[in-house]
Write an enzyme that holds these catalytic residues in place. Structure first.
Site, mmCIF file in Angstrom:
data_model
loop_
_atom_site.group_PDB
_atom_site.id
_atom_site.type_symbol
_atom_site.label_atom_id
_atom_site.label_comp_id
_atom_site.label_asym_id
_atom_site.label_seq_id
_atom_site.Cartn_x
_atom_site.Cartn_y
_atom_site.Cartn_z
ATOM 1 N N ASP A 68 0.801 -1.145 0.025
ATOM 2 C CA ASP A 68 0.052 0.063 0.060
ATOM 3 C C ASP A 68 1.015 1.183 -0.170
ATOM 4 O OD1 ASP A 68 -2.593 1.256 0.219
ATOM 5 O OD2 ASP A 68 -2.099 1.612 2.336
ATOM 6 N N ASP A 84 -0.989 -0.185 6.036
ATOM 7 C CA ASP A 84 -1.157 0.114 7.510
ATOM 8 C C ASP A 84 -2.497 -0.131 8.252
ATOM 9 O OD1 ASP A 84 -2.790 1.859 6.055
ATOM 10 O OD2 ASP A 84 -1.661 3.699 6.584
ATOM 11 N N ASP A 122 -7.614 -0.590 4.739
ATOM 12 C CA ASP A 122 -7.132 -1.787 4.120
ATOM 13 C C ASP A 122 -6.963 -3.077 4.862
ATOM 14 O OD1 ASP A 122 -4.845 -1.572 5.358
ATOM 15 O OD2 ASP A 122 -3.821 -0.396 3.595
#
Ligand code: ADP
Ligand code: MG
Length: 618
Positions: free
Chosen positions: A317, A513, A517
């Site tokens: 990410d 993190d 997500d």
């Protein structure tokens, strides 16, 4: 050494004294036998008891059964010292293994320093009462003095302090906090008095979550581990049957002496005890998990260690993972209001969000915001936030969110479009935009390089941010595949498809993190979370948590997992190899009871020592 280990040690010592007495005492034969019998019971009573208990449960064939049959048989044949020795060395092996498990556990538990012992609740009259963190209701005001650990998560009501977050993150840089800042339990207050309003109970706190995670670190069993357990289940009845055949067939068919062949069968049983294998495989994994935790890498079970070792794709990410997630405002373009007002509007709307964008806007605004002015906050993952501020509906986020708000943003084309853009709309009116930019973490480029070197074939970056920003970040890190403007659901889709494309036996990791997500972390074969203070969802959803948010640790995790698996393989080959050789020698009458005992303990000790190497991989 703990009490249990000391008990084993005492029993070993008493058994040795008794056995020595039996050897040396010139007394009558019955006394010698009695001393040996006593020594045998001191060393092996629990083994006999466990064997009996398992027989009653219908679970006959295990190592205790093998040991019991072999030693009782030896006793009946009059080989008293041998019977005692088998039990004695078995206990030595147990002791060894116990200490090893304890050492691995302790290195995981050194993280456990974060457990707070008390919380100071502020009473209505301003006085303080020290209570257990578990007894603090959500929404209480607690006071943390310099030198104390923050016991529960919350928001600073008043006071300033610098926090030592190293227990959570491994990072030694102190973090300054003041009014309205979110603070995580487990951090150490180094300087000032803080009044904190707790956001939840202790059970929901960062500390409690990390502790739970560590305690359950042994539950996710690796395939290799499950295989060994199954192997032991079928293996033991097989060798028992072989021993029976060895004891009966030669005397019946070839006219061999019964005592010789029964003894050989007993030796065969001692040799065949699968201890080394059964013990060392889980121990190696456990030591690997312990070794990883020493570097701030929490692996939730040996299964994930095994998956890490087979990684071929790593999907990162962007925000907060490869970049710091610490945006600074580079430009403000208001429309019809003062720049300061636009920033105030955005910061107020974002007051209840813990997204990196929100934190940065609040920091850029710099002044305290009254949280009671903001209500009805809704978070649109990957888009932004909608909140009611003083009766007006405020939208702050990207273009997708503006569509939702029903406005058409007019972004200026003046060379500043490199950053992330936060558009702001109030009650259906476009109010302008704020350009913020993030910087790439110092370690990110090296992390990508190390992963490539470690043979990771696909390194991908996903982001909900604009393609322009994505291209710049990916380019500076040497990542060729990136996908921008993704909603969390689209990241899940990408990861699912990418995992399907892989050849069987290869795995995919997603590193994020946890903010917006968490579902992606769950979808990947290995979900790796940047778990520093704040992102609670990540700690729960992930399989591996990097406590210090350092992307380099992904490569280190892969290295540790591979080294651990190599140790597991060595131990399997060592244990099975030596066992097979000894079984042949025992059946042929070359190896006696003493050799059998030494081979068994020797292999166990070697395997345990080898397993412990996994604690020290760097
Ligand atoms: P990434 O995929 O880089 O981790 P996210 O999926 O969390 O980023 O967010 C994607 C985009 O959505 C951000 O770049 C930002 O434009 C917007 N966004 C998300 N949350 C917020 C927020 N709280 N305030 C403003 N914008 C936001
Ligand atoms: Mg993100």
């Amino acid at each position: 050494m703990n009490q249990e280990q000391r008990n084993i040690l005492y029993r070993i010592a008493i058994c040795l004294v008794l056995a020595a007495g039996a050897f040396l005492a010139p007394g009558p034969r019955w006394l010698e036998i009695a001393l040996f019998a006593l020594a045998y019971l001191v060393a092996g009573a629990d083994v006999l008891w466990k064997a009996l208990r398992n027989i009653v449960r219908g679970d006959i064939f295990d190592e205790h059964f093998l040991m019991s049959v072999a030693t009782i048989g030896a006793g009946i044949l009059g080989e008293y010292p041998e019977a005692v020795a088998v039990m004695l060395f078995y206990q030595v092996g147990e002791l060894f293994q116990d200490i090893a498990v304890e050492r691995s556990r302790r290195s995981i538990a050194s993280l456990m320093d974060i457990r707070p012992d008390h919380a100071n609740i502020e009473n209505a009259d301003g006085s303080l009462t020290a209570v257990k963190p578990e007894d603090v209701p959500a929404g209480s005001i607690i006071v943390v003095r310099p030198g104390e650990k923050i016991p529960l998560d919350g928001t600073v009501e008043s006071g300033h302090a610098s926090l030592d977050t190293s227990a959570l993150t491994g990072e030694s840089m102190p973090r300054e906090v003041g009014e309205n800042d979110l603070v995580a339990s487990g951090c150490l207050d180094m300087t000032g008095l803080l009044r904190i309003r707790t956001s939840g109970t202790y059970g929901e706190s960062t500390v409690a979550k990390i502790l739970r995670l560590v305690e359950n670190a042994e539950t996710g069993k690796a395939k290799t581990e499950k295989f060994i357990t199954r192997f032991a289940k079928t293996y033991t009845p097989l060798v028992t049957a072989a021993a029976v055949l060895l004891a009966t067939v030669p005397p019946l068919l070839a006219g061999g002496a019964w005592t010789t062949w029964i003894e050989r069968a007993l030796i065969f049983l001692v040799i065949s005890c699968p201890c080394a294998l059964v013990v060392s495989v889980p121990l190696s994994f456990f030591a690997g998990i312990g070794g990883a935790s020493r570097h701030g890498i929490l692996v939730k079970g040996s299964h994930y260690l095994e998956m890490l070792a087979r990684l071929k794709t790593v999907v990162f990410d962007k925000t907060g993972t490869l970049t710091k997630g610490d945006f600074s405002v580079t430009a403000v373009y208001p429309q019809g209001i003062a720049p300061e007002e636009l920033l105030a509007l955005a910061a107020t709307a974002e007051i209840h969000s813990d997204h990196p964008v929100a934190l940065s806007l609040r920091k850029a605004y710099g002044k305290p915001v009254d949280p009671s002015r903001t209500s009805e906050t809704s978070n649109f993952a990957g888009e932004g936030i909608r909140a009611v501020v003083a009766g007006k509906t405020v939208y702050a986020g990207n273009e997708k969110l503006m569509k939702r708000a029903g406005v058409h943003p007019e972004t200026h084309q003046n060379g500043l479009e490199e950053g992330t853009i936060v558009q702001v709309a109030v009650d259906g009116r476009y109010m302008g935009h704020i350009v913020i930019s993030d910087s790439v973490k110092e370690e990110s480029a090296q992390a990508v390089g190390l992963l490539r070197k470690a043979g990771i074939e696909h390194i991908v970056m996903l982001t909900g941010d604009r393609p322009e920003v994505a291209r710049k970040v990916a380019g500076s890190l040497g990542i060729t595949e990136y996908h921008a403007r993704l909603l969390p659901a689209e990241k899940v889709e990408y990861v699912t498809a990418a995992a399907k494309r892989q050849r069987p036996g290869r795995t995919l990791a997603f590193v994020g993190d946890g903010i917006n997500d968490a579902p992606v972390l769950k979808t990947a074969d290995v979900g790796i979370a940047m778990g520093a203070a704040g992102s609670q969802a990540a700690i729960e959803a992930a399989d591996v948590v990097l406590l210090d948010d350092n992307p380099l640790k992904v490569a280190l995790g892969v290295k540790i997992s591979r080294a651990t698996l190599a140790i597991v393989k060595q131990n399997i080959v060592l244990a099975i190899g030596i066992k097979l050789a000894m079984l042949v020698l025992g059946a042929a009458g070359v190896a006696g009871m003493w050799e059998a005992v030494f081979a068994d303990v020797g292999v166990t000790v070697m395997a345990v020592l080898n397993a412990l190497r996994a604690l020290r991989i760097k």
